[in-house]
Design an enzyme around this catalytic site. Sequence first.
Site, PDB file in Angstrom:
ATOM      1  CE  LYS A   8      36.465  43.371  30.920  1.00 35.33           C
ATOM      2  NZ  LYS A   8      36.667  42.436  32.017  1.00 35.33           N
ATOM      3  CD  GLU A 159      42.028  46.135  34.621  1.00 36.01           C
ATOM      4  OE1 GLU A 159      40.920  46.667  34.754  1.00 36.01           O
ATOM      5  OE2 GLU A 159      42.325  45.398  33.664  1.00 36.01           O
TER       6      GLU A 159
END
Length: 238
Positions: A8, A159
């Site tokens: 991220k 996810e």
Amino acid sequence: MIVAGNWKMFKGPHEARAFAAAVRNLPSRAPGVEVVVCTPAVSITAAVQGLGADSGVRVYGQNVHWELEGAYTGEISAPMLLEAGATGTLVGHSERRQLFGETDETVRLRAESALEQGLRVIACVGETEAEREAGRTEAVLEGQVAVLPRHERLVIAYEPVWAIGTGKTATAETAQEAHAFVKSLHPTAVLYGGSVKPDNAGTLLAQPDVDGALVGGASLEVTSFEAICLAGAQAVAA
Ligand code: PGA
């Protein structure tokens, strides 16, 4: 079996290089596991340099634009990722979908361009908590998966949005059920993502249709990332 770390917006070039140097030998200790790190774009080259010539760890981007170049401020194209040293990219992460206006259509465009340019792709799908509670999980997954190209270099990451960064992992049964459903729509490897940690990776990766993990928080520390890769190797060997 693929274990991919999704960093991220963490780790600039300096940290990326050090992390990469620390995990460069991981593939030889985790046989059967394809080890991937999805770094911020500015850290790709440093990660590749930290890994050195024959590490086997793959470096991916976290997003890619569908045009090769042009007036798209803030975007990065597939040829640029390749030039920086990446060999693949994420597309359609739920944070892109929820915070940056990503749609199924733009996910399709990004995936197609990346594949055309020779990158590997991890395409992310998953339902929100509200969608699951409303009994819409399968309909949501169907829509997200339908646009994804079928290609030998594309894998899917399931996810569930309610499990990302929440510590609320899907049970092995819930994951297995969703993975089997995704595979019935699109025959490819399906990674699980959402609060994968060293202590739950073994159970999740032992499920027959869980072909790997996409790991956020626990991929930021060398020790926890290594432990998950080793759990992957154990699942392969079992
Ligand atoms: P998490 O993130 O492991 O921190 O839940 C997973 C992801 O967003 O890919």
